[in-house]
Structure formats: C-alpha cells, structure tokens
Design a protein around this motif. Structure first.
Motif, PDB file in Angstrom:
ATOM      1  N   ALA A  45       0.837  -1.207   0.000  1.00  0.00           N
ATOM      2  CA  ALA A  45       0.000   0.000   0.000  1.00  0.00           C
ATOM      3  C   ALA A  45       0.867   1.249   0.000  1.00  0.00           C
ATOM      4  O   ALA A  45       0.584   2.222  -0.708  1.00  0.00           O
ATOM      5  N   VAL A  46       1.928   1.219   0.785  1.00  0.00           N
ATOM      6  CA  VAL A  46       2.847   2.358   0.828  1.00  0.00           C
ATOM      7  C   VAL A  46       3.495   2.564  -0.539  1.00  0.00           C
ATOM      8  O   VAL A  46       3.614   3.705  -1.016  1.00  0.00           O
TER       9      VAL A  46
ATOM     10  N   LEU B 212       3.772   5.856  -5.540  1.00  0.00           N
ATOM     11  CA  LEU B 212       3.637   6.051  -6.984  1.00  0.00           C
ATOM     12  C   LEU B 212       2.601   7.125  -7.295  1.00  0.00           C
ATOM     13  O   LEU B 212       2.722   7.855  -8.282  1.00  0.00           O
ATOM     14  N   ALA B 213       1.578   7.218  -6.441  1.00  0.00           N
ATOM     15  CA  ALA B 213       0.528   8.220  -6.633  1.00  0.00           C
ATOM     16  C   ALA B 213       0.913   9.582  -6.070  1.00  0.00           C
ATOM     17  O   ALA B 213       0.117  10.520  -6.097  1.00  0.00           O
ATOM     18  N   ARG B 214       2.124   9.701  -5.554  1.00  0.00           N
ATOM     19  CA  ARG B 214       2.674  10.941  -5.018  1.00  0.00           C
ATOM     20  C   ARG B 214       1.972  11.401  -3.739  1.00  0.00           C
ATOM     21  O   ARG B 214       2.036  12.573  -3.381  1.00  0.00           O
ATOM     22  N   VAL B 215       1.302  10.463  -3.064  1.00  0.00           N
ATOM     23  CA  VAL B 215       0.709  10.780  -1.763  1.00  0.00           C
ATOM     24  C   VAL B 215       1.769  10.618  -0.680  1.00  0.00           C
ATOM     25  O   VAL B 215       1.827  11.392   0.273  1.00  0.00           O
ATOM     26  N   LEU B 216       2.621   9.614  -0.845  1.00  0.00           N
ATOM     27  CA  LEU B 216       3.702   9.351   0.097  1.00  0.00           C
ATOM     28  C   LEU B 216       5.048   9.457  -0.606  1.00  0.00           C
ATOM     29  O   LEU B 216       5.143   9.305  -1.822  1.00  0.00           O
ATOM     30  N   GLU B 217       6.066   9.710   0.181  1.00  0.00           N
ATOM     31  CA  GLU B 217       7.441   9.736  -0.327  1.00  0.00           C
ATOM     32  C   GLU B 217       8.304   8.876   0.574  1.00  0.00           C
ATOM     33  O   GLU B 217       8.386   9.125   1.789  1.00  0.00           O
ATOM     34  N   VAL B 218       8.922   7.855  -0.011  1.00  0.00           N
ATOM     35  CA  VAL B 218       9.789   6.965   0.754  1.00  0.00           C
ATOM     36  C   VAL B 218      11.211   7.485   0.651  1.00  0.00           C
ATOM     37  O   VAL B 218      11.782   7.547  -0.436  1.00  0.00           O
TER      38      VAL B 218
END
Length: 238
Positions: free
Chosen positions: A48-49, A54-60
């Motif tokens: 999910a992360v 990929l959807a630019r909601v999160l940044e790893v």
C-alpha cells in the motif's frame, strides 16, 4: 469482487491523510507500527505504501522513513500527463474538448487576477514567439510556456495542474509544424496577441473569447489531420 488487503490498507492510509492523522509533510510510523495501527499485516501494508508513493501521496526516503508529500495539486495530478501520452485517435479529440471547456474559462479568470509582473512575463513570451517564427521546436516550448503563464495567472493551482496534465507536447509540436508548413504562423501568433491584449485590458469576456478562438483553431486542424498523424512508434494520434 472481494477487495484485497492491500486495497484496504490504501484506503485506511488515505483516510488517515484526509483526517489529519498523517498531515502533509508528516512522517509515518515505522512499517510494523503502521501495520498494527491499520490492523493489517506488514506485507499488504508495504504494498500500500508503494502504491501511494507512486501516486505521489507518500514519499519513501531511503534510510529516513516514509513521509506524506505536500499533497499539492501539481504533485497529485502529475500522473495525468503519463495517461495523456498513451491516448490516441478519438481520445485525443476528447482531450481537446476538455481543453476547450477549461482553457477559455481559465483565461477569463486570469484577466481578473493577473498582476503586472505576470503580464510582463506573458508579453515577453509572446515577443519570443515572434522572434522564433520559423523554429517549430522553439515555438512549441514557448507556446507551452505562454499558455501555462496565462493559466497560472488565474491563481488556481488545481486548474493549472489539470491543464498542464492534458497538454501533449507531441501534439503541440505537430500542430505548430502544420501551422508553419501551411504558412499560418502569423494567424496563430495574432491569436496569442489577442489573448495578451485582453489580459492587459483586464477584460475577462474578451479573454475568454480569444482563448476559445485559439483552441477552436487547433481543434479544427486536429480533426482535419488526425488520420495522418503517427507517433514515432507508428501509432495514430499524439
């Protein structure tokens, strides 16, 4: 169809972001803690992360953790351009119809909000287009910058991101190439000048009409020549 645990994890994390549990710029708990909070095992949580990154909601950030992005419209809508690049045939015409709906309205709004510095920037781009009158590549770049500067002056980041996303550089280049080849560059540049003049007069009705006329010209050319257009890989459209 049953939803997967990864889908559930994605929805839960999105809800945490929407609710403010994980606000923009915040760091998410380590994976095992996040999985526990979600009530879902680590493997679907990890997937999910990845999906939300990929959807630019999160940044790893390697070695630092996972963060919520700024959630700016320009970032969240970034993937729209990739989808547009895959469109062809009738879908390209639909895309042009969307532009017809949005761009004139955005230009009219810009006429009510544009500042002096923004207007100067639009004027400078127009001057540069006149100087590059036979250079298709340069005209393509300047044309994109001109329209982005106009739309940006409307002060609506979401609208700017949407119009950026539906712009196809390949298609824009083809339209300009056709314009130069048929000796109609002066007509297209005069339409850009009409948009600039309306912005300078702070006249939203005229600005909307000028932008609509310009989009209509591009759409008419596209409808007439779409069957002849081919991408470098041989597909129709742009």
């Amino acid at each position: 169809m049953a939803r997967s645990l990864t889908d559930e994890a994605i929805d839960r994390i999105r809800e945490f972001v929407r609710s403010g549990r994980f606000p923009a710029g915040s760091r998410l708990p380590p994976e095992h803690e996040l999985a526990t909070e979600l009530g879902i095992s680590r493997s679907p949580t990890r997937e999910a992360v990845k999906a939300l990154a990929l959807a630019r909601v999160l940044e790893v950030r390697r070695g630092d953790g996972t963060y919520v992005t700024s959630l700016a419209p320009s970032l969240l809508l970034e993937g729209l351009g990739n989808a547009v690049a895959l469109m062809q045939g009738g879908s390209i015409l639909e895309l042009t119809e969307v532009r017809r709906l949005l761009e004139p309205a955005a230009t009219g709004l810009a006429a009510t909000r544009i500042g002096d510095a923004q207007l100067r920037a639009v004027g400078e781009l127009l001057d540069a287009m006149h100087e590059a009158i036979e250079d298709v590549e340069r005209l393509t770049v300047l044309d994109a910058a001109f329209h982005r500067a106009v739309v940006s002056a409307a002060g609506n980041e979401t609208l700017t991101a949407l119009l950026d996303g539906i712009s196809s550089r390949t298609l824009r280049a083809r339209v300009w190439r056709g314009t130069v080849e048929r000796g109609a560059t002066h007509v297209t540049l005069s339409q850009h000048k009409a948009i600039y003049d309306a912005l300078a007069d702070r006249d939203p009705a005229v600005a909307t009409a000028a932008a609509l006329m310009h989009v209509d010209t591009s759409e008419r050319w596209l409808r007439a020549h779409l069957a002849d257009l081919e991408d470098l890989d041989g597909r129709p459209g742009a």
